[in-house]
Write a protein that holds these residues in place. Structure first.
Motif, PDB file in Angstrom:
ATOM      1  N   ARG A   1      -1.383   6.329   1.161  1.00 37.61           N
ATOM      2  CA  ARG A   1      -1.512   7.784   1.256  1.00 37.61           C
ATOM      3  C   ARG A   1      -2.960   8.216   1.024  1.00 37.61           C
ATOM      4  O   ARG A   1      -3.478   9.093   1.703  1.00 37.61           O
ATOM      5  N   GLU A   2      -3.613   7.559   0.059  1.00 39.30           N
ATOM      6  CA  GLU A   2      -5.012   7.896  -0.220  1.00 39.30           C
ATOM      7  C   GLU A   2      -5.922   7.533   0.945  1.00 39.30           C
ATOM      8  O   GLU A   2      -6.864   8.265   1.273  1.00 39.30           O
TER       9      GLU A   2
ATOM     10  N   ASP B   1       0.828  -1.212   0.000  1.00 43.87           N
ATOM     11  CA  ASP B   1       0.000   0.000   0.000  1.00 43.87           C
ATOM     12  C   ASP B   1       0.857   1.256   0.000  1.00 43.87           C
ATOM     13  O   ASP B   1       0.513   2.254  -0.644  1.00 43.87           O
ATOM     14  N   ARG B   2       1.964   1.211   0.713  1.00 46.63           N
ATOM     15  CA  ARG B   2       2.851   2.373   0.776  1.00 46.63           C
ATOM     16  C   ARG B   2       3.582   2.556  -0.552  1.00 46.63           C
ATOM     17  O   ARG B   2       3.770   3.674  -1.037  1.00 46.63           O
ATOM     18  N   GLU B   3       3.973   1.422  -1.152  1.00 45.17           N
ATOM     19  CA  GLU B   3       4.736   1.459  -2.398  1.00 45.17           C
ATOM     20  C   GLU B   3       3.913   2.010  -3.559  1.00 45.17           C
ATOM     21  O   GLU B   3       4.415   2.759  -4.398  1.00 45.17           O
ATOM     22  N   PHE B   4       2.627   1.643  -3.608  1.00 42.31           N
ATOM     23  CA  PHE B   4       1.789   2.022  -4.756  1.00 42.31           C
ATOM     24  C   PHE B   4       0.852   3.197  -4.455  1.00 42.31           C
ATOM     25  O   PHE B   4      -0.052   3.495  -5.234  1.00 42.31           O
ATOM     26  N   GLY B   5       1.068   3.858  -3.339  1.00 44.53           N
ATOM     27  CA  GLY B   5       0.340   5.087  -3.046  1.00 44.53           C
ATOM     28  C   GLY B   5      -1.029   4.897  -2.443  1.00 44.53           C
ATOM     29  O   GLY B   5      -1.702   5.884  -2.130  1.00 44.53           O
ATOM     30  N   PHE B   6      -1.477   3.636  -2.273  1.00 48.64           N
ATOM     31  CA  PHE B   6      -2.815   3.413  -1.729  1.00 48.64           C
ATOM     32  C   PHE B   6      -2.900   3.873  -0.274  1.00 48.64           C
ATOM     33  O   PHE B   6      -3.919   4.422   0.153  1.00 48.64           O
TER      34      PHE B   6
END
Length: 283
Positions: free
Chosen positions: A114-115, A107-112
């Protein structure tokens, strides 16, 4: 008039709790679906206990017996297979719980992540959903071991099954929280795998998982003198008490006071979850 309109727009406590509960459910469902669709994780969850039970359990089973009046028999009322069976359940929960935290890195790697963090959900809600999702998956993997209980000679009653499931879930919550703490420090997938294995294996092998600490169990074992450092590690490893509690449920054998075991498990789970909250707020 404006104040009345603003108050009307502000959701009540029940509405806020309902929204947070829906958030927990959404994250829990996402974690469970993703884990169950991961074929590699499912294969590992099934093959790991089979290897332990079929190879180590059956291979060492003949040595877990004593000689009484010239007759070779099991001195204790269970076999080695039955002795390691609860430990294999805990091993499956340990692996799955900690490995489930790798989703945090994804989740951190693909920006999820942050959302999600900028959504109206609180960080505690997000963490609770992730922990419950990982714990649910771990319990499913623990049940993969339970289904072969009859094969090792353990007849599960409904009371034993319920007690085992409750213990598995509580333990999985604490270990998933521990995995999230690790994932907060390790940024890469490879590093997480190496680091988690470096934690899992020493924890498991110093938890009286493969041999009994009590040398009085069999005649052969009374002749064995354990090194003091090993006894120290086993007695101070919290996983020892989780395995011991599981043995008490499944084969009615405890090396330690059951009350002490449940106290250690409770303190471990609460402590790890609070640590995960503290770490997740920094994410």
């Amino acid at each position: 008039m404006t104040l009345v309109m603003e108050q009307a727009k502000t959701p009540g406590r029940a509405t806020r709790l309902y929204r947070q509960a829906r958030g927990v459910y959404a994250i829990w469902l996402r974690e469970v679906k993703r884990s169950l669709r991961d074929k590699g994780q499912l294969i590992g969850g099934a093959s790991r206990p089979l290897l332990w039970i079929l190879i180590l359990g059956i291979g060492l089973n003949p040595y877990f017996r004593g000689e009484v009046y010239g007759e070779v028999k099991f001195v204790v009322p269970y076999t080695y297979l039955q002795f390691i069976f609860p430990a294999v359940i805990v091993l499956n929960i340990l692996y799955t719980s900690i490995q489930s935290a790798v989703s945090l890195i994804w989740d951190r790697e693909f920006g999820f992540l942050r959302e999600v963090l900028v959504s109206p959900m609180s960080r505690n809600t997000i963490l609770l959903g992730k922990v419950l999702g990982g714990a649910t998956t771990a319990v499913i993997h623990g049940c993969m071991v339970l289904v072969v209980a009859r094969f090792v000679g353990i007849n599960l009653t409904s009371g034993m099954l319920v007690s085992a499931l409750v213990l598995m879930f509580v333990l999985a919550v604490g270990l998933t929280a521990f995995g999230i703490v690790i994932a907060n420090y390790v940024r890469g997938f490879e590093g997480f795998g190496v680091f988690s294995n470096a934690v899992i294996l020493p924890l498991y092998f110093t938890a009286s998982s493969a041999f009994p600490l009590d040398p009085a169990l069999t005649r052969a074992q009374t002749l064995v003198i354990y090194p003091e450092w090993l006894v120290f590690l086993v007695e101070h490893n919290p996983l020892t008490y989780a395995i011991d509690a599981m043995r008490g449920i499944l084969i009615n054998f405890n090396q330690f006071d059951p009350t002490l075991s449940y106290q250690v498990i409770g303190a471990l789970v609460v402590g790890l979850y609070l640590l995960a909250i503290w770490e997740f707020r920094k994410a």
